[in-house]
Design a protein around this motif. Structure first.
Motif, short mmCIF file in Angstrom:
data_model
loop_
_atom_site.label_atom_id
_atom_site.label_comp_id
_atom_site.label_asym_id
_atom_site.label_seq_id
_atom_site.Cartn_x
_atom_site.Cartn_y
_atom_site.Cartn_z
N ALA A 157 -30.05 -36.22 -56.74
CA ALA A 157 -31.84 -36.90 -56.70
C ALA A 157 -32.60 -35.99 -57.00
O ALA A 157 -33.50 -36.15 -57.98
CB ALA A 157 -31.72 -37.26 -55.08
N GLU A 158 -32.56 -34.73 -56.58
CA GLU A 158 -33.56 -33.44 -57.01
C GLU A 158 -33.59 -33.40 -58.29
O GLU A 158 -34.84 -33.59 -59.16
CB GLU A 158 -33.27 -32.43 -56.28
CG GLU A 158 -34.39 -31.22 -56.57
CD GLU A 158 -34.33 -30.27 -55.51
OE1 GLU A 158 -34.71 -29.09 -55.80
OE2 GLU A 158 -33.80 -30.31 -54.32
N ALA A 159 -32.47 -33.21 -59.06
CA ALA A 159 -32.31 -33.03 -60.61
C ALA A 159 -32.93 -34.39 -61.40
O ALA A 159 -33.70 -34.21 -62.53
CB ALA A 159 -31.06 -33.00 -61.05
N GLY A 160 -32.75 -35.40 -60.56
CA GLY A 160 -33.01 -36.85 -61.39
C GLY A 160 -34.65 -36.81 -61.41
O GLY A 160 -35.29 -37.31 -62.37
N LEU A 161 -35.25 -36.31 -60.34
CA LEU A 161 -36.67 -36.34 -60.07
C LEU A 161 -37.37 -35.29 -61.12
O LEU A 161 -38.46 -35.69 -61.85
CB LEU A 161 -37.16 -36.00 -58.70
CG LEU A 161 -37.03 -37.01 -57.73
CD1 LEU A 161 -37.44 -36.62 -56.39
CD2 LEU A 161 -37.81 -38.32 -58.14
N THR A 162 -36.62 -34.28 -61.22
CA THR A 162 -37.01 -33.11 -62.32
C THR A 162 -37.12 -33.63 -63.64
O THR A 162 -38.06 -33.82 -64.58
CB THR A 162 -36.29 -31.80 -62.11
OG1 THR A 162 -36.49 -31.49 -60.75
CG2 THR A 162 -36.76 -30.80 -63.03
N GLU A 163 -35.74 -34.33 -64.08
CA GLU A 163 -35.55 -34.89 -65.47
C GLU A 163 -36.55 -35.99 -65.73
O GLU A 163 -37.21 -36.27 -66.75
CB GLU A 163 -34.30 -35.28 -65.76
CG GLU A 163 -33.26 -34.23 -65.64
CD GLU A 163 -33.44 -33.31 -66.72
OE1 GLU A 163 -34.12 -33.41 -67.98
OE2 GLU A 163 -32.82 -32.10 -66.95
N ALA A 164 -36.84 -36.64 -64.58
CA ALA A 164 -37.63 -38.00 -64.99
C ALA A 164 -39.09 -37.44 -65.15
O ALA A 164 -39.89 -38.16 -65.97
CB ALA A 164 -37.69 -38.89 -63.81
N ALA A 165 -39.74 -36.54 -64.35
CA ALA A 165 -40.94 -36.06 -64.73
C ALA A 165 -40.99 -35.27 -66.12
O ALA A 165 -42.15 -35.35 -66.71
CB ALA A 165 -41.22 -34.93 -63.48
#
Length: 84
Positions: free
Chosen positions: A45-53
């Motif tokens: 989840a955290e990596a997903g938020l970082t990549e999405a941004a």
């Protein structure tokens, strides 16, 4: 008179895949890469938020099995596009 031809983009996407499941991630990548999609794989989840941004992906594919990942409960809400 020559007609202008529109060239297809080299890559489509990017597509952000958020899953920790290696088999699922490999399968999605195997299906999309030959179709010229750029696939970025975040393994939580955290990596997903970082990549999405960082990417502003065209599509986000989220594995619902991330339910036990810290921060997953808010993930869908945080990934939603915002109205300006």
């Amino acid at each position: 008179m020559p007609t202008a031809t529109k060239q297809a983009p080299e890559h489509k996407g990017p597509v952000l895949l958020i899953t920790r499941d290696r088999a699922l991630g490999d399968r999605v990548r195997d299906l999309l890469v030959p179709e010229r999609f750029e696939v970025v794989w975040a393994r939580g989840a955290e990596a997903g938020l970082t990549e999405a941004a960082a990417l502003a992906p065209t599509v986000i594919l989220l594995d619902w099995a991330l339910g036990d990942d810290p921060g997953c409960e808010e993930l869908v809400h945080l990934l939603r596009p915002r109205r300006v």
